[in-house]
Design a protein around this motif. Structure first.
Motif, short mmCIF file in Angstrom:
data_model
loop_
_atom_site.label_atom_id
_atom_site.label_comp_id
_atom_site.label_asym_id
_atom_site.label_seq_id
_atom_site.Cartn_x
_atom_site.Cartn_y
_atom_site.Cartn_z
N TYR A 73 0.82 -1.20 0.00
CA TYR A 73 0.00 0.00 0.00
C TYR A 73 0.86 1.26 0.00
O TYR A 73 0.55 2.24 -0.70
CB TYR A 73 -0.97 -0.01 1.20
N LEU A 133 -11.52 -0.24 -11.33
CA LEU A 133 -10.75 0.70 -10.51
C LEU A 133 -9.93 1.68 -11.36
O LEU A 133 -9.78 2.85 -11.00
CB LEU A 133 -9.78 -0.05 -9.58
N LEU B 11 -7.17 9.31 -9.35
CA LEU B 11 -6.01 8.71 -8.67
C LEU B 11 -6.39 8.14 -7.31
O LEU B 11 -5.91 7.07 -6.92
CB LEU B 11 -4.93 9.77 -8.48
N PHE B 13 -9.41 7.19 -6.32
CA PHE B 13 -10.47 6.16 -6.36
C PHE B 13 -9.93 4.74 -6.13
O PHE B 13 -10.41 4.04 -5.22
CB PHE B 13 -11.24 6.28 -7.68
N PRO B 14 -8.91 4.27 -6.90
CA PRO B 14 -8.42 2.90 -6.63
C PRO B 14 -7.77 2.75 -5.26
O PRO B 14 -7.94 1.71 -4.61
CB PRO B 14 -7.39 2.66 -7.75
N LEU B 15 -7.08 3.81 -4.81
CA LEU B 15 -6.40 3.73 -3.51
C LEU B 15 -7.41 3.57 -2.38
O LEU B 15 -7.26 2.72 -1.51
CB LEU B 15 -5.56 5.00 -3.29
N VAL B 16 -8.44 4.39 -2.44
CA VAL B 16 -9.46 4.35 -1.38
C VAL B 16 -10.24 3.03 -1.45
O VAL B 16 -10.49 2.39 -0.42
CB VAL B 16 -10.41 5.58 -1.51
N THR B 17 -10.61 2.62 -2.67
CA THR B 17 -11.39 1.38 -2.81
C THR B 17 -10.60 0.17 -2.28
O THR B 17 -11.16 -0.67 -1.57
CB THR B 17 -11.78 1.14 -4.30
N LEU B 18 -9.31 0.12 -2.62
CA LEU B 18 -8.50 -1.01 -2.15
C LEU B 18 -8.40 -1.00 -0.63
O LEU B 18 -8.48 -2.06 0.01
CB LEU B 18 -7.10 -0.96 -2.77
N LEU B 19 -8.24 0.19 -0.06
CA LEU B 19 -8.13 0.30 1.40
C LEU B 19 -9.43 -0.17 2.06
O LEU B 19 -9.39 -0.94 3.04
CB LEU B 19 -7.82 1.75 1.79
N TRP B 21 -11.60 -2.20 0.82
CA TRP B 21 -11.72 -3.66 0.61
C TRP B 21 -10.89 -4.42 1.65
O TRP B 21 -11.37 -5.39 2.26
CB TRP B 21 -11.25 -3.99 -0.81
#
Lengths: 378, 136
Positions: A73, A133, B11, B13-19, B21
């Motif tokens: 991350y 995503l 940028l 959107f994927p970071l927040v969604t993965l977090l 998840w």
């Protein structure tokens, strides 16, 4: 000949003055990149990256899952920041490289999360999730690489998802396994529709990627049909409701394609797909003449490509198409007079005919190229 | 300015969604009810699939009293699960399992009809302990 001697030669022939020669040399020295420095920089970065990857791979099972997730991350955040600042500082190549790396790392992160939490795999759903995503990011790239990869992932995962739904599976098997040429034609038609829809957003990278996939697919399908042949003989002579349905779908798709193309003015794509439709219909009606139709189909498609190259002054593409056309003519000759090649006299005659085809193609190609250059100069 | 905001959102959107998840999965793992389901090899002749053990729930040998109304909620579970095993250990573990045919079970965190895999047990002990004992 190096630049200095070239410039001296030009100066001798009064093409440039001494002042211009010095100005060019000064400019070249100014813009010259330290090749050795950049090569060593690349080599050292490559060694460090491989070293880090090897260390991680060798100790992968010893790293606790939480540490893997946190490192991943942090790396994602770092790359994301890199993407943002490289765009802000207007470094297009760095920005595009980091954006591609960021998108790929998102896919790797989904895989890592799946591995750590032992998530059961469900086909290509992970790729579809990745496509979801990264979807907004494809609108912020100027190169077609990332949108091209995105489209590959998205369409494959959508196909996989539909294949898992029984009703859709029946349709897809009907199209791609029982009647591949119909499936191919419909896929290309859908791509033309998509291009029409995307024309409104005016994203050149997305449109280029779509165009590239269209060309790759039409080449693949044409070669497939030429080599494998159209496998429609099973329903030949039996005008069953199924066959009427197939003709109906094809006619509908064709008419809609004509409408789309008329609006879009993408006539090359339309003509290309129309040739494939015509080939499919003709081989269905006259399956015994499949070889003749497939040769005509390839020559017609290459001719469309040649016209496109000629009208758009794409010299190199025109040359490639000329060579491919000559090769296909050789192929026709081999298919028809293949038995001649087994005798001495036959080989001599064939050699002369091959030479004539090569000579005539070269002559025609040169004439067209000259005319193309003439048009460009005008 | 509007485009810059959109770029930032794209940028993030994927970071927040993965977090979200990861946190969601972690929440289920930590706070769900613990249930144990007996498993067998999905394909007994070929237990290992890459780095993963391919397992299928064995409902006949599972204690259904741990679920609501003493019924095993078979449809909530997948027909096939994969459990990650490291590359070095995987072949010898598969060999031990094929030779000894031990009882295997998977521990799940189970909440709101949603099972999330936690651990693999072999002969009622964590698989690493069982493997180490057999290796010696």
């Amino acid at each position: 000949m190096n630049l200095d001697s070239k410039l001296t030669d030009w100066q001798k022939h009064n093409l440039i003055s001494a002042y211009q020669k010095q100005a060019i040399l000064d400019y070249e020295i100014q813009v010259k990149r330290p090749l050795l420095y950049y090569s060593l920089l690349f080599l050292s970065s490559f060694c460090i990256s491989i070293g880090i990857l090897s260390l991680i791979a060798a100790n992968w099972d010893k790293i606790p899952p939480s540490a893997k997730l946190i490192c991943d991350y942090i790396f994602l955040l770092g790359l994301g920041a890199g993407v943002y600042f490289s765009k802000k500082s207007k470094k297009p190549y760095l920005y595009e490289s980091l954006l591609n790396a960021f998108a790929l790392l998102i896919l790797a992160s989904i895989g890592l999360i799946g591995q750590i939490y032992n998530l059961p795999p469900e086909g290509l759903k992970a790729v579809l999730f990745w496509a979801g995503l990264t979807f907004p990011l494809i609108f912020f790239t100027k190169f077609p690489l990332f949108p091209g990869l995105w489209m590959l992932g998205f369409f494959c995962s959508i196909f996989d998802l539909l294949y898992r739904i029984p009703d859709w599976r029946y349709i897809l098997e009907f199209l791609f396994e029982n009647h591949p040429s119909l499936g191919f034609c419909l896929t290309l038609t859908l791509l033309l529709y998509l291009r029409q829809g995307l024309n409104k957003i005016r994203q050149s990278a997305i449109l280029s990627a779509l165009q590239l996939w269209f060309i790759i697919l039409i080449c693949f399908f044409a070669l497939w049909l030429d080599i494998i042949g159209n496998d429609w003989q099973e329903i030949y002579l039996a005008l069953t409701p199924k066959q009427w349905l197939i003709y109906g779908i094809m006619l509908l798709a064709f008419l809609l394609l004509w409408k789309v193309s008329a609006i879009n003015k993408s006539s090359y794509g339309f003509i290309g797909v129309s040739i494939l439709y015509a080939y499919t219909l003709l081989t269905n009606l006259f399956p015994k003449a499949d070889n003749v139709f497939s040769a005509i189909m390839i020559i017609a498609l290459l001719a469309v490509g040649g016209i496109y190259a000629y009208q758009n002054h794409k010299e190199r593409l025109f040359k490639v198409i000329s060579v491919l056309l000559a090769l296909r003519f050789f192929g026709i000759y081999c298919e028809v007079f293949g038995s001649l090649l087994t005798t001495g006299i036959g080989l001599i005659i064939s050699g002369i005919i091959f030479l004539s085809i090569a000579w005539y193609t070269q002559k025609l190609s040169t004439r067209f190229l000259q005319s193309m250059k003439g048009n460009t100069n005008v | 300015m509007y485009r810059v905001i959109l770029f930032r959102l794209a940028l993030f959107f994927p970071l927040v969604t993965l977090l979200i998840w990861i946190l969601h999965l972690q929440y289920y793992i930590l706070y769900g009810n613990s249930v144990t389901v007996a498993v067998t090899g999905y394909d007994p002749r070929d237990l290992l699939s890459g780095h993963y053990l391919s397992l299928t729930p064995d409902w006949d040998n599972t204690d259904c009293t741990q679920f609501e109304e003493n019924k095993c909620p078979k449809t909530d579970f997948e027909p096939r699960y994969r459990f990650y095993i490291s590359e070095e250990i995987a072949p010898s573990l598969e060999k031990f399992i094929n030779q000894l045919r031990p009882n295997m079970s998977l521990e799940f965190s189970y909440q709101d009809h949603h099972p999330a895999m936690r651990k693999l047990f072999i002969e009622n002990m964590p698989w690493q302990n069982w493997y180490n004992a057999k290796k010696q």
